[in-house]
Motif scaffolding. Sequence first.
Motif, PDB file in Angstrom:
ATOM      1  N   SER A  82      14.799   7.100  -8.310  1.00 28.30           N
ATOM      2  CA  SER A  82      14.834   6.954  -6.859  1.00 28.30           C
ATOM      3  C   SER A  82      16.257   6.716  -6.381  1.00 28.30           C
ATOM      4  CB  SER A  82      14.000   5.741  -6.462  1.00 28.30           C
ATOM      5  OG  SER A  82      12.836   6.152  -5.841  1.00 28.30           O
ATOM      6  N   PRO A  83      16.550   7.204  -5.182  1.00 30.29           N
ATOM      7  CA  PRO A  83      17.880   6.909  -4.642  1.00 30.29           C
ATOM      8  C   PRO A  83      18.033   5.410  -4.409  1.00 30.29           C
ATOM      9  CG  PRO A  83      16.522   8.097  -3.043  1.00 30.29           C
ATOM     10  CD  PRO A  83      15.739   8.032  -4.297  1.00 30.29           C
ATOM     11  N   TYR A  84      19.263   4.975  -4.378  1.00 26.79           N
ATOM     12  CA  TYR A  84      19.554   3.565  -4.216  1.00 26.79           C
ATOM     13  C   TYR A  84      18.891   3.032  -2.934  1.00 26.79           C
ATOM     14  CZ  TYR A  84      22.141  -0.765  -3.774  1.00 26.79           C
ATOM     15  OH  TYR A  84      22.473  -2.078  -3.637  1.00 26.79           O
ATOM     16  N   GLY A  85      18.242   1.888  -3.046  1.00 29.35           N
ATOM     17  CA  GLY A  85      17.637   1.298  -1.859  1.00 29.35           C
ATOM     18  C   GLY A  85      16.137   1.550  -1.764  1.00 29.35           C
ATOM     19  N   MET A  86      15.640   2.508  -2.552  1.00 32.22           N
ATOM     20  CA  MET A  86      14.200   2.746  -2.552  1.00 32.22           C
ATOM     21  C   MET A  86      13.640   1.945  -3.718  1.00 32.22           C
ATOM     22  SD  MET A  86      13.717   5.038  -0.209  1.00 32.22           S
ATOM     23  CE  MET A  86      12.441   6.246  -0.419  1.00 32.22           C
ATOM     24  N   ASN A  87      12.510   1.289  -3.503  1.00 30.92           N
ATOM     25  CA  ASN A  87      12.059   0.431  -4.587  1.00 30.92           C
ATOM     26  C   ASN A  87      11.180   1.123  -5.612  1.00 30.92           C
ATOM     27  OD1 ASN A  87      10.016   0.623  -2.813  1.00 30.92           O
ATOM     28  ND2 ASN A  87       9.956  -1.545  -2.267  1.00 30.92           N
ATOM     29  N   HIS A  88      10.612   2.306  -5.278  1.00 33.24           N
ATOM     30  CA  HIS A  88       9.837   2.890  -6.372  1.00 33.24           C
ATOM     31  C   HIS A  88      10.717   3.566  -7.407  1.00 33.24           C
ATOM     32  CE1 HIS A  88       9.754   6.425  -3.756  1.00 33.24           C
ATOM     33  NE2 HIS A  88       9.128   5.723  -2.851  1.00 33.24           N
ATOM     34  N   LEU A  89      10.107   3.735  -8.565  1.00 32.03           N
ATOM     35  CA  LEU A  89      10.861   4.072  -9.765  1.00 32.03           C
ATOM     36  C   LEU A  89      11.468   5.473  -9.688  1.00 32.03           C
ATOM     37  CD1 LEU A  89      11.335   2.502 -12.298  1.00 32.03           C
ATOM     38  CD2 LEU A  89       9.355   3.630 -13.327  1.00 32.03           C
ATOM     39  N   TYR A  90      10.619   6.443  -9.381  1.00 35.80           N
ATOM     40  CA  TYR A  90      11.072   7.830  -9.370  1.00 35.80           C
ATOM     41  C   TYR A  90      11.134   8.347  -7.939  1.00 35.80           C
ATOM     42  CZ  TYR A  90      10.207   7.702 -14.345  1.00 35.80           C
ATOM     43  OH  TYR A  90      10.235   7.378 -15.676  1.00 35.80           O
ATOM     44  N   ASP A  91      11.974   9.346  -7.749  1.00 34.36           N
ATOM     45  CA  ASP A  91      12.147   9.901  -6.413  1.00 34.36           C
ATOM     46  C   ASP A  91      10.979  10.842  -6.080  1.00 34.36           C
ATOM     47  OD1 ASP A  91      13.031  10.764  -4.001  1.00 34.36           O
ATOM     48  OD2 ASP A  91      15.036  11.339  -4.678  1.00 34.36           O
ATOM     49  N   ASN A 140       9.631  11.441  -3.195  1.00 31.53           N
ATOM     50  CA  ASN A 140       9.846  12.269  -1.999  1.00 31.53           C
ATOM     51  C   ASN A 140      10.555  13.576  -2.345  1.00 31.53           C
ATOM     52  OD1 ASN A 140       8.650  10.570  -0.077  1.00 31.53           O
ATOM     53  ND2 ASN A 140      10.423   9.202  -0.240  1.00 31.53           N
ATOM     54  N   LEU A 141      11.438  13.497  -3.319  1.00 31.70           N
ATOM     55  CA  LEU A 141      12.131  14.708  -3.757  1.00 31.70           C
ATOM     56  C   LEU A 141      11.121  15.728  -4.281  1.00 31.70           C
ATOM     57  CD1 LEU A 141      14.882  16.107  -4.582  1.00 31.70           C
ATOM     58  CD2 LEU A 141      14.514  15.088  -6.830  1.00 31.70           C
ATOM     59  N   VAL A 142      10.189  15.250  -5.110  1.00 39.30           N
ATOM     60  CA  VAL A 142       9.189  16.155  -5.678  1.00 39.30           C
ATOM     61  C   VAL A 142       8.300  16.727  -4.574  1.00 39.30           C
ATOM     62  CG1 VAL A 142       7.230  16.276  -7.245  1.00 39.30           C
ATOM     63  CG2 VAL A 142       9.287  15.050  -7.914  1.00 39.30           C
ATOM     64  N   LEU A 143       7.990  15.898  -3.591  1.00 38.95           N
ATOM     65  CA  LEU A 143       7.194  16.404  -2.464  1.00 38.95           C
ATOM     66  C   LEU A 143       7.954  17.491  -1.711  1.00 38.95           C
ATOM     67  CD1 LEU A 143       5.571  13.123  -1.095  1.00 38.95           C
ATOM     68  CD2 LEU A 143       4.400  15.059  -2.145  1.00 38.95           C
ATOM     69  N   ASP A 202      10.368  16.293 -17.507  1.00 42.02           N
ATOM     70  CA  ASP A 202      11.655  15.591 -17.570  1.00 42.02           C
ATOM     71  C   ASP A 202      12.541  15.925 -16.378  1.00 42.02           C
ATOM     72  OD1 ASP A 202      11.181  14.154 -19.770  1.00 42.02           O
ATOM     73  OD2 ASP A 202      12.246  15.456 -21.173  1.00 42.02           O
ATOM     74  N   ASN A 203      12.518  17.200 -15.979  1.00 45.81           N
ATOM     75  CA  ASN A 203      13.326  17.619 -14.832  1.00 45.81           C
ATOM     76  C   ASN A 203      12.948  16.819 -13.590  1.00 45.81           C
ATOM     77  OD1 ASN A 203      13.066  21.116 -15.775  1.00 45.81           O
ATOM     78  ND2 ASN A 203      14.626  19.628 -16.291  1.00 45.81           N
ATOM     79  N   LEU A 204      11.642  16.591 -13.445  1.00 40.87           N
ATOM     80  CA  LEU A 204      11.156  15.999 -12.195  1.00 40.87           C
ATOM     81  C   LEU A 204      11.303  14.485 -12.139  1.00 40.87           C
ATOM     82  CD1 LEU A 204       7.917  17.998 -11.350  1.00 40.87           C
ATOM     83  CD2 LEU A 204      10.245  18.373 -10.589  1.00 40.87           C
ATOM     84  N   LEU A 205      11.476  13.874 -13.316  1.00 38.75           N
ATOM     85  CA  LEU A 205      11.559  12.413 -13.320  1.00 38.75           C
ATOM     86  C   LEU A 205      12.969  11.972 -12.935  1.00 38.75           C
ATOM     87  CD1 LEU A 205       9.383  11.628 -16.448  1.00 38.75           C
ATOM     88  CD2 LEU A 205       8.766  11.403 -14.038  1.00 38.75           C
ATOM     89  N   VAL A 206      13.236  12.109 -11.656  1.00 40.45           N
ATOM     90  CA  VAL A 206      14.559  11.757 -11.125  1.00 40.45           C
ATOM     91  C   VAL A 206      14.467  10.345 -10.553  1.00 40.45           C
ATOM     92  CG1 VAL A 206      16.269  12.353  -9.382  1.00 40.45           C
ATOM     93  CG2 VAL A 206      14.999  14.156 -10.551  1.00 40.45           C
ATOM     94  N   LEU A 240       0.895  16.088 -14.841  1.00 39.24           N
ATOM     95  CA  LEU A 240       1.708  15.245 -15.725  1.00 39.24           C
ATOM     96  C   LEU A 240       2.547  14.263 -14.908  1.00 39.24           C
ATOM     97  CD1 LEU A 240       3.043  17.943 -18.217  1.00 39.24           C
ATOM     98  CD2 LEU A 240       1.273  16.239 -18.624  1.00 39.24           C
ATOM     99  N   TYR A 241       3.119  14.789 -13.831  1.00 33.34           N
ATOM    100  CA  TYR A 241       4.003  13.965 -13.015  1.00 33.34           C
ATOM    101  C   TYR A 241       3.220  12.822 -12.357  1.00 33.34           C
ATOM    102  CZ  TYR A 241       7.457  12.603  -9.519  1.00 33.34           C
ATOM    103  OH  TYR A 241       8.341  11.892  -8.761  1.00 33.34           O
ATOM    104  N   ILE A 242       2.064  13.164 -11.814  1.00 32.16           N
ATOM    105  CA  ILE A 242       1.264  12.146 -11.120  1.00 32.16           C
ATOM    106  C   ILE A 242       0.840  11.059 -12.114  1.00 32.16           C
ATOM    107  CG2 ILE A 242      -0.905  11.748  -9.895  1.00 32.16           C
ATOM    108  CD1 ILE A 242      -0.544  14.606  -8.714  1.00 32.16           C
TER     109      ILE A 242
END
Length: 565
Positions: A329-338, A340-343, A323-327, A371-373
């Motif tokens: 995406s910042p505005y303007g990015m089209n994928h659902l979750y951020d 790049n942040l996790v990377l 749950d913590n990791l499912l952030v 789980l995240y992947i």
Amino acid sequence: MEFFCDLEVDVNSEETFMVDKNFVSKFLLVFSVTINLSTFPFLVKILASYSGRLCKLFGKSKGTTTSLKVVFHDFPGGAECFELMLRFCYNFGRTEITPSNITLLRCAAEFMEMKSSVSGAGNLFEQTEKSFEEMRYWTWSELLMALKQCQGLLPASDSSGILERCLDSLVGRLALASEASPCPSTSSPDSSGFRFSCDTKSTESLKTVFSRTSWWFEDLLFLSPVMVEMLVKSMVSRKFDHAIISRFLVYFQKSKSCTASSSEKCRNVETVIDMLYILDQSCVSCKSLFEIHRVALNLKLSKSSRNKLENMIGSQLDQATLDNLLVPSPYGMNHLYDVNLVLRFLKVFLREGFCHLSAMRLNKVASLMDLYIAEVAPDPYLKPLIFLALVTALPESARDSYDEIYGAVDMYLEVHSGLSEEEKMKICCALNHEKLSAESCIQLSQNPKFPSSSAVQALISQQFKLKSLLHATNNTKSCADSSSRATEAGNESKKDKSEEQVVLFAGSLDLQADSKNLRAHLQGMQWRVMELEKVCRKMQIQMAKIMKSRAPSQSHSRSLPRLCS
Ligand SMILES: *[C@@H]1O[C@H](CO)[C@@H](O)[C@H](O)[C@H]1NC(C)=O
Ligand SMILES: *[C@@H]1O[C@H](CO)[C@@H](O)[C@H](O)[C@H]1NC(C)=O
Ligand SMILES: CC(=O)N[C@H]1CO[C@H](CO)[C@@H](O)[C@@H]1O
């Protein structure tokens, strides 16, 4: 000499003091009303006799003007403080200095240069100094009040050193309280000599310890971010328990976030992050960091604070949850979750180097990433390179099994059916086929979404695994046969059976065959692999039994097969 003039003092453009003759007897201040003043020289004398600054000012204009205006732009504490200073002067330096006005008087004394060279022994500066020596007898609330005033008197209170003295006194008391008999309102018998620190996490007493160590949190919510920073730095330099500081900062951030404006929130959060960053990171809770991160999503934090926050989270990524990791995406990015942040989190986590990370932490992060992947794989906007980066971020040693990754890759290929063969290959290469279970290997070999070379690889590695396992078992068996025949005469028949199957297995594998025929070939082979897995499992159990029965004489049972061969 007598002349008519007004004394007008403009204090920080807040208020204009017009001093009238009654002022001398009544200590009256009249604001914005002009009254002629016949006794001006007398007032000048009083004020100038205490204040070096006014003395210089009046000295310059002596006798030449009928109206005098003094403008102060940066009088510490403004009109209120100026008034206190006037009272002191008109009371001829006889006054009581208390914790409620000491900081104001001290700042005024410094600003107006009210020192012994001007007015001798009774000067305001020294009187406040004497009172400061009584500081340790002040009550807690007096100390808080003085601190509050210091905050209003910034930067004068800082440069004069009184803020530091107040903070020192405060931190000293808190340290004493948390070490000896913590909460003033509780008097439990076990409280003496109790010390809570980040590495003694006694579960039973955590709650009571928390109330004992956090009683002052509420009292210090009036602090501005700048003051919080000073407080924390003072605490750190005094070796105050970092776990408590960390909790205070989190409490502070939470309590302030409900009322503050967005820019205030931003400053609060930045301060809290910057201060958490200087603490021992084992005392900073990962959960709280994620909470702060969530709040910070809607704020325009400075880059430096954002980096610090990500660094802190990344370095304890093993404590995070899915749950913590499912952030988002910042505005303007089209994928659902951020993603790049996790990377970035992963990059920080791995920065310590594999050899310094314990296998347990690495495994935890690997499970979390599995789980995240799996969660992000179905996102149609997730680019192959980013997906690949997620899968390959951790070293292969971090995972015992690649079954989860296989599932995620399968899902990814399903959703992204338009990938080129080359892209598919790249992704499948990230799978460690040797760490796939037999079931996954079989599924993969039949899975039309996967390139056929991946299927071959899966089966080759599976075959290799079985071979080496059987080899080890065979060795153990022969060893057992020769040395302890008596103990397992009854199991003989089973072993013979398994040996037969080994032969069958070895004879039927021809993986160099043409890849068109391969799938059919592999499918036919499938049941044998399953059978062999079963046999292997049985043999392993048996092996374990043999080892056990020989345990007393063999201290390192793991190397048994090699010893016997
Ligand atoms: C400081 O405060 C005390 C108590 O409130 C008061 O008696 C005293 O007159 C004050 N001092 C000055 C200089 O105003
Ligand atoms: C099993 O061990 C015997 C000797 O103990 C050896 O001849 C045979 O080749 C081995 N089989 C395998 C599959 O390693
Ligand atoms: C699986 C099995 O049959 N195990 C047997 C092997 O031999 C020992 C000793 O004779 C038995 O106790 C086990 O039950």
